[in-house]
Motif scaffolding. Sequence first.
Motif, PDB file in Angstrom:
ATOM      1  N   TYR A   4     -10.752   7.507  -0.271  1.00  0.00           N
ATOM      2  CA  TYR A   4      -9.991   6.649   0.092  1.00  0.00           C
ATOM      3  C   TYR A   4      -9.524   6.948   1.728  1.00  0.00           C
ATOM      4  O   TYR A   4      -9.853   8.124   2.164  1.00  0.00           O
ATOM      5  CB  TYR A   4      -8.593   6.950  -0.812  1.00  0.00           C
ATOM      6  N   THR A  48      -5.409   3.345   4.417  1.00  0.00           N
ATOM      7  CA  THR A  48      -5.011   1.805   3.848  1.00  0.00           C
ATOM      8  C   THR A  48      -4.414   2.381   2.643  1.00  0.00           C
ATOM      9  O   THR A  48      -3.858   1.251   1.973  1.00  0.00           O
ATOM     10  CB  THR A  48      -5.752   0.935   3.819  1.00  0.00           C
ATOM     11  N   ALA A  49      -4.913   3.110   1.655  1.00  0.00           N
ATOM     12  CA  ALA A  49      -4.615   3.309   0.545  1.00  0.00           C
ATOM     13  C   ALA A  49      -3.031   4.026   0.100  1.00  0.00           C
ATOM     14  O   ALA A  49      -2.731   4.271  -0.884  1.00  0.00           O
ATOM     15  CB  ALA A  49      -5.567   4.353  -0.104  1.00  0.00           C
ATOM     16  N   PHE A  50      -2.433   4.419   1.284  1.00  0.00           N
ATOM     17  CA  PHE A  50      -1.178   4.986   1.130  1.00  0.00           C
ATOM     18  C   PHE A  50      -0.259   4.296   2.454  1.00  0.00           C
ATOM     19  O   PHE A  50      -0.715   4.135   3.422  1.00  0.00           O
ATOM     20  CB  PHE A  50      -1.052   6.393   0.833  1.00  0.00           C
ATOM     21  N   SER A  51       1.144   4.816   2.114  1.00  0.00           N
ATOM     22  CA  SER A  51       1.995   4.306   3.063  1.00  0.00           C
ATOM     23  C   SER A  51       2.937   5.504   3.111  1.00  0.00           C
ATOM     24  O   SER A  51       3.426   6.282   2.342  1.00  0.00           O
ATOM     25  CB  SER A  51       2.704   2.922   3.163  1.00  0.00           C
ATOM     26  N   ALA A  65      -0.565   2.814  -2.600  1.00  0.00           N
ATOM     27  CA  ALA A  65      -0.963   1.287  -2.687  1.00  0.00           C
ATOM     28  C   ALA A  65      -1.172   0.846  -4.206  1.00  0.00           C
ATOM     29  O   ALA A  65      -1.787   1.759  -4.717  1.00  0.00           O
ATOM     30  CB  ALA A  65      -2.102   0.747  -1.742  1.00  0.00           C
ATOM     31  N   GLU A  66      -0.323  -0.129  -4.333  1.00  0.00           N
ATOM     32  CA  GLU A  66      -0.716  -0.493  -6.088  1.00  0.00           C
ATOM     33  C   GLU A  66      -1.514  -1.612  -6.199  1.00  0.00           C
ATOM     34  O   GLU A  66      -1.852  -1.762  -7.221  1.00  0.00           O
ATOM     35  CB  GLU A  66       0.687  -0.920  -6.275  1.00  0.00           C
ATOM     36  N   ASP A  67      -2.281  -2.027  -5.031  1.00  0.00           N
ATOM     37  CA  ASP A  67      -3.344  -3.342  -5.191  1.00  0.00           C
ATOM     38  C   ASP A  67      -4.607  -2.700  -5.017  1.00  0.00           C
ATOM     39  O   ASP A  67      -5.724  -3.392  -5.342  1.00  0.00           O
ATOM     40  CB  ASP A  67      -2.916  -4.189  -4.422  1.00  0.00           C
ATOM     41  N   ARG A 106      -6.249  -1.425  -2.928  1.00  0.00           N
ATOM     42  CA  ARG A 106      -6.758  -1.153  -1.429  1.00  0.00           C
ATOM     43  C   ARG A 106      -6.893   0.043  -0.852  1.00  0.00           C
ATOM     44  O   ARG A 106      -6.449   0.918  -1.047  1.00  0.00           O
ATOM     45  CB  ARG A 106      -6.253  -2.055  -0.691  1.00  0.00           C
TER      46      ARG A 106
END
Length: 318
Positions: free
Chosen positions: A51, A54-57, A66-68, A70
Amino acid sequence: MIKSNGGLFTVRLDKKEDGSPLDGMTVTGRARGSLHRAGSLLVGDLVRVSYDGTAFSERDGSILPAEDGRGLSIEEIEERKNSLIRPPMANLDVLFVTVAVASPDPILSTVDKLIAIAEFNRIEPVVVLTKCDLSAENAARLRDIYRRAGFCVLSTGAELADGSEALITYMKETLGGGRTAAFSGASGVGKSTLLNRLFPHLSLTTGEISKRIGRGKNTTRHVELYPLPDGEDHGYIADTPGFTMLDFERFDFFDKDDLPLNFREFRPYIGECRYTKCSHTKEEGCAILGAVRSGEIPKSRHQSFLEIHEVLKKKTKW
């Protein structure tokens, strides 16, 4: 991997010592390359993922996956211990074969087919009798059959709270170290109802038994693993789609020569028959048939063996 849904896969990540942001979290991602193909990934698979940022914030000092899907990709599947078509899962350690003693009446040939598949795949079958309060006589009969065959048998019912406690204890004692178990059995036997009683936080969908046909609608639409609530080194349980029959001609489980070894109570007698190529169906001097006549092997188990043997005789090698 604990869930699959429309091309998105939910994965529970191991905790590592390198401090990667998503370690130990439950995340969602997509599969890369050939793993996109339907059926390539199974719930229960051990997978390797990669990952990027962009896989987390980050929010208020917390990491939010991230729930989608990405930014997170499933790269490869580690070697499986086993896999099943029905239920569609991988790396099972225990299969809880759920059998209602009444409403609907048990079809023991279906139960024994499922047990044989588990045995072939080196999955420990545990027989769980449900609705025991509806027929004490049937419950006692089924307990006797499967205990004599060498299986652990656990009993539950609306008035058998201690039975549920025994089942929870068994899970805690055998599913440590991240081991995985599935609940399976015919529609309407009460798998989801039982799991909801054992683990109310699951909130699984349950259905009513059809009074017209005496069967339950299949309310479980997908396979999902649920972590047991105690400790970090817990195991997983799954609710799986119900079914009423197994098709040995369409699904390639094993050949008839493998069948006797998948009835564990037969094993002590294999090699003791008069004829080397004994089929254990009708031959004189068959040690297994002798054990059936003496009551050492339950008659219903041998009857199931005969049914499966008849189907497997017709199965081609190609």
